[in-house]
Write a protein that holds these residues in place. Structure first.
Motif, PDB file in Angstrom:
ATOM      1  N   UNK A 309      30.780  42.058  41.594  1.00  0.00           N
ATOM      2  CA  UNK A 309      31.166  43.419  41.964  1.00  0.00           C
ATOM      3  C   UNK A 309      32.578  43.431  42.588  1.00  0.00           C
ATOM      4  N   UNK A 310      32.806  42.491  43.513  1.00  0.00           N
ATOM      5  CA  UNK A 310      34.120  42.439  44.171  1.00  0.00           C
ATOM      6  C   UNK A 310      35.202  42.108  43.146  1.00  0.00           C
ATOM      7  N   UNK A 311      34.882  41.203  42.215  1.00  0.00           N
ATOM      8  CA  UNK A 311      35.880  40.791  41.222  1.00  0.00           C
ATOM      9  C   UNK A 311      36.241  41.972  40.319  1.00  0.00           C
ATOM     10  N   UNK A 312      35.257  42.737  39.898  1.00  0.00           N
ATOM     11  CA  UNK A 312      35.554  43.854  38.996  1.00  0.00           C
ATOM     12  C   UNK A 312      36.525  44.831  39.667  1.00  0.00           C
ATOM     13  N   UNK A 313      36.196  45.181  40.892  1.00  0.00           N
ATOM     14  CA  UNK A 313      37.021  46.140  41.615  1.00  0.00           C
ATOM     15  C   UNK A 313      38.443  45.600  41.815  1.00  0.00           C
ATOM     16  N   UNK A 314      38.531  44.364  42.295  1.00  0.00           N
ATOM     17  CA  UNK A 314      39.849  43.819  42.654  1.00  0.00           C
ATOM     18  C   UNK A 314      40.666  43.433  41.410  1.00  0.00           C
ATOM     19  N   UNK A 315      40.003  42.890  40.390  1.00  0.00           N
ATOM     20  CA  UNK A 315      40.751  42.491  39.185  1.00  0.00           C
ATOM     21  C   UNK A 315      41.314  43.733  38.484  1.00  0.00           C
ATOM     22  N   UNK A 316      40.506  44.802  38.396  1.00  0.00           N
ATOM     23  CA  UNK A 316      40.987  46.011  37.717  1.00  0.00           C
ATOM     24  C   UNK A 316      42.121  46.644  38.525  1.00  0.00           C
ATOM     25  N   UNK A 317      42.048  46.518  39.858  1.00  0.00           N
ATOM     26  CA  UNK A 317      43.150  47.028  40.697  1.00  0.00           C
ATOM     27  C   UNK A 317      44.423  46.186  40.503  1.00  0.00           C
ATOM     28  N   UNK A 318      44.261  44.989  39.949  1.00  0.00           N
ATOM     29  CA  UNK A 318      45.424  44.120  39.677  1.00  0.00           C
ATOM     30  C   UNK A 318      45.744  44.091  38.177  1.00  0.00           C
ATOM     31  N   UNK A 319      45.480  45.189  37.498  1.00  0.00           N
ATOM     32  CA  UNK A 319      45.984  45.371  36.133  1.00  0.00           C
ATOM     33  C   UNK A 319      45.039  44.970  35.014  1.00  0.00           C
ATOM     34  N   UNK A 320      43.890  44.369  35.328  1.00  0.00           N
ATOM     35  CA  UNK A 320      42.996  43.954  34.245  1.00  0.00           C
ATOM     36  C   UNK A 320      42.356  45.201  33.622  1.00  0.00           C
ATOM     37  N   UNK A 321      42.522  45.390  32.302  1.00  0.00           N
ATOM     38  CA  UNK A 321      41.832  46.527  31.682  1.00  0.00           C
ATOM     39  C   UNK A 321      40.315  46.337  31.811  1.00  0.00           C
ATOM     40  N   UNK A 322      39.580  47.424  32.124  1.00  0.00           N
ATOM     41  CA  UNK A 322      38.123  47.297  32.278  1.00  0.00           C
ATOM     42  C   UNK A 322      37.492  46.734  31.005  1.00  0.00           C
ATOM     43  N   UNK A 323      38.124  47.033  29.845  1.00  0.00           N
ATOM     44  CA  UNK A 323      37.568  46.569  28.561  1.00  0.00           C
ATOM     45  C   UNK A 323      37.749  45.058  28.382  1.00  0.00           C
ATOM     46  N   UNK A 324      38.525  44.409  29.259  1.00  0.00           N
ATOM     47  CA  UNK A 324      38.684  42.949  29.187  1.00  0.00           C
ATOM     48  C   UNK A 324      37.984  42.246  30.338  1.00  0.00           C
ATOM     49  N   UNK A 325      37.070  42.950  30.990  1.00  0.00           N
ATOM     50  CA  UNK A 325      36.260  42.352  32.063  1.00  0.00           C
ATOM     51  C   UNK A 325      34.825  42.229  31.547  1.00  0.00           C
ATOM     52  N   UNK A 326      34.336  40.992  31.471  1.00  0.00           N
ATOM     53  CA  UNK A 326      32.984  40.739  30.960  1.00  0.00           C
ATOM     54  C   UNK A 326      32.219  39.968  32.030  1.00  0.00           C
ATOM     55  N   UNK A 327      30.990  40.416  32.306  1.00  0.00           N
ATOM     56  CA  UNK A 327      30.281  39.804  33.435  1.00  0.00           C
ATOM     57  C   UNK A 327      28.784  39.738  33.193  1.00  0.00           C
ATOM     58  N   UNK A 328      28.153  38.708  33.731  1.00  0.00           N
ATOM     59  CA  UNK A 328      26.700  38.694  33.919  1.00  0.00           C
ATOM     60  C   UNK A 328      26.468  38.442  35.401  1.00  0.00           C
ATOM     61  N   UNK A 329      25.801  39.401  36.052  1.00  0.00           N
ATOM     62  CA  UNK A 329      25.491  39.242  37.476  1.00  0.00           C
ATOM     63  C   UNK A 329      24.075  38.698  37.576  1.00  0.00           C
ATOM     64  N   UNK A 330      23.912  37.632  38.344  1.00  0.00           N
ATOM     65  CA  UNK A 330      22.595  36.998  38.463  1.00  0.00           C
ATOM     66  C   UNK A 330      21.722  37.767  39.443  1.00  0.00           C
ATOM     67  N   UNK A 331      21.267  38.923  38.972  1.00  0.00           N
ATOM     68  CA  UNK A 331      20.402  39.773  39.787  1.00  0.00           C
ATOM     69  C   UNK A 331      19.006  39.164  39.844  1.00  0.00           C
ATOM     70  N   UNK A 332      18.213  39.606  40.832  1.00  0.00           N
ATOM     71  CA  UNK A 332      16.784  39.246  40.836  1.00  0.00           C
ATOM     72  C   UNK A 332      16.157  39.921  39.627  1.00  0.00           C
ATOM     73  N   UNK A 333      15.116  39.312  39.107  1.00  0.00           N
ATOM     74  CA  UNK A 333      14.415  39.949  37.995  1.00  0.00           C
ATOM     75  C   UNK A 333      13.359  40.902  38.523  1.00  0.00           C
ATOM     76  N   UNK A 334      13.480  42.164  38.171  1.00  0.00           N
ATOM     77  CA  UNK A 334      12.491  43.147  38.599  1.00  0.00           C
ATOM     78  C   UNK A 334      11.580  43.515  37.443  1.00  0.00           C
ATOM     79  N   UNK A 335      11.720  42.807  36.312  1.00  0.00           N
ATOM     80  CA  UNK A 335      10.910  43.211  35.154  1.00  0.00           C
ATOM     81  C   UNK A 335       9.783  42.220  34.912  1.00  0.00           C
TER      82      UNK A 335
END
Ligand SMILES: Cc1cc2nc3c(=O)[nH]c(=O)nc-3n(C[C@H](O)[C@H](O)[C@H](O)COP(=O)(O)OP(=O)(O)OC[C@H]3O[C@@H](n4cnc5c(N)ncnc54)[C@H](O)[C@@H]3O)c2cc1C
Ligand code: FES
Length: 335
Positions: A309-335
């Motif tokens: 989450x922090x990386x998305x916000x800060x990287x996009x603020x430093x010029x990274x196009x949102x379309x070039x940000x790819x992520x998998x966040x290791x969330x807890x499994x709720x399913x």
């Protein structure tokens, strides 16, 4: 009773039953929707309802709703259920058209301890089966009660029927406790695979910044090895963040890639270690120190949700196009 969903801009349509989510209906019928956790946490399945009505049966249990603006029609499609025919706007992902996820029984072929709290598992698909997946995707382990636990594939998409996982021990965690305490060679597990829209976009030739937090190294390893096997000329800078040096559980492999001239590598430790002469601090902050202008790059990041989450916000603020940000966040499994 069922309704019809039409998608924009692709112009596809599919049917949806009243007791399934929009994402489940889409995946069941071969649609190439983006998704990550499938449990309402990561927000990767965000779409926009252009017309029609949806509702969320378990609205109080969907953290990703905080990331969207329902007034503009935005919706979390892995949790939304249709109340009428729908028209939705969603980014279809053409590469996923060739990928079909299904359930398999797998045999535990090998269990190796990589560090105090990380185990490497090799799972063998049934004879004559291989998994067609994209480097970076994950699988779900299906437990006896039908609940799922997600783990990224660390191997490359080769046709050898062998799947590699890196599993961090969650103390008191139902599945990971069993991996550390009871799981034996030749045990049988059930999986659903492959899953997710976190994978290497091979049509781009942008230089790559790959960021792993802890066992987030697993899919990043798959991506790097895949690029090396394909003799790719894309520049790769790997950042691997861990608490301590033990957390860099395949540091030697990363150093081998460096020695072969395949990647640049910056390991970053968040906890003070006197003997550590390398970089200290938060891994995503180190990326920003090194690359204050991220506009020419594509970033792939995997690991703890707070880091992503922090990386998305800060990287996009430093010029990274949102379309070039790819992520998998290791969330807890709720399913
Ligand atoms: C797409 C995806 C890919 C993933 N890939 C990997 C991977 O490659 N390697 C890996 O180690 N993990 C990965 N994870 C995280 C992994 O799925 C969970 O750690 C795992 O499901 C825990 O299962 P469990 O049954 O042991 O814990 P549970 O019994 O489900 O949880 C017990 C308690 O532990 C806590 N907990 C659960 N998961 C976590 C977590 N991730 N972090 C902190 N606390 C937690 C919660 O408080 C929970 O109530 C991934 C998650 C997602 C969504
Ligand atoms: S919130 Fe829907 S896939 Fe993660």
């Amino acid at each position: 009773m069922s309704f019809t969903v039409r998608t924009q801009p692709s112009g596809h349509s599919f049917s949806i039953e009243t007791d399934e989510t929009v994402l489940d209906a889409a995946l069941r019928q071969g649609q190439t929707f983006p998704f990550g956790c499938r449990s309402g946490v990561c927000g990767a399945c965000k779409g926009r309802i252009v017309s029609g009505n949806i509702h969320y049966p378990d609205e109080d249990d969907i953290p990703a709703l905080a990331q969207i603006n329902p007034k503009t029609g935005e919706a979390i499609l892995c949790k939304a259920v249709a109340h009428s025919d729908l028209v939705i706007e969603v980014n279809n992902i053409p590469e996923l058209a060739q990928i079909k996820s299904q359930r398999y029984p797998v045999k535990v072929k090998q269990i190796n301890r990589l560090s105090d709290d990380v185990m490497q598992l090799f799972l063998q698909l049934p004879p004559d089966n291989s998994l067609n997946f994209l480097a970076g995707q994950y699988i779900d382990i299906i437990l006896n009660d039908g609940s799922h636990r997600s783990f990224s594939l660390a191997n490359t998409p080769k046709n050898d029927g062998l799947l590699e996982l890196h599993i961090r021990h969650i103390k008191g965690g139902r599945f990971t406790d069993s991996v550390f305490n009871d799981l034996q060679k030749n045990d049988i597990l059930r999986i659903e695979a492959p899953l997710g829209s976190f994978f290497l976009r091979e049509k781009s030739d942008k230089p790559l910044i790959l960021v792993a937090g802890g066992t987030g190294f697993a899919p990043i390893k798959s991506i790097i090895q895949h690029l090396i096997d394909a003799d790719s000329s894309r520049a790769i800078h790997l950042y691997w963040g861990a608490r301590d040096v033990v957390g860099l559980y395949q540091n030697e492999l990363a150093q081998t890639w460096v020695a072969q001239g395949k990647i640049q590598y910056t390991p970053v430790l968040s906890e003070q270690e006197d003997a550590w002469g390398g970089t200290k601090g938060w891994v995503h902050q180190q990326v920003l120190n090194d690359y204050p202008d991220l506009s020419p790059y594509a970033v792939y990041i995997c690991g703890a949700p707070a880091m992503v989450k922090a990386a998305k916000q800060d990287f996009c603020a430093h010029g990274l196009p949102e379309s070039d940000f790819f992520a998998d966040a290791y969330e807890f499994n709720l399913k």
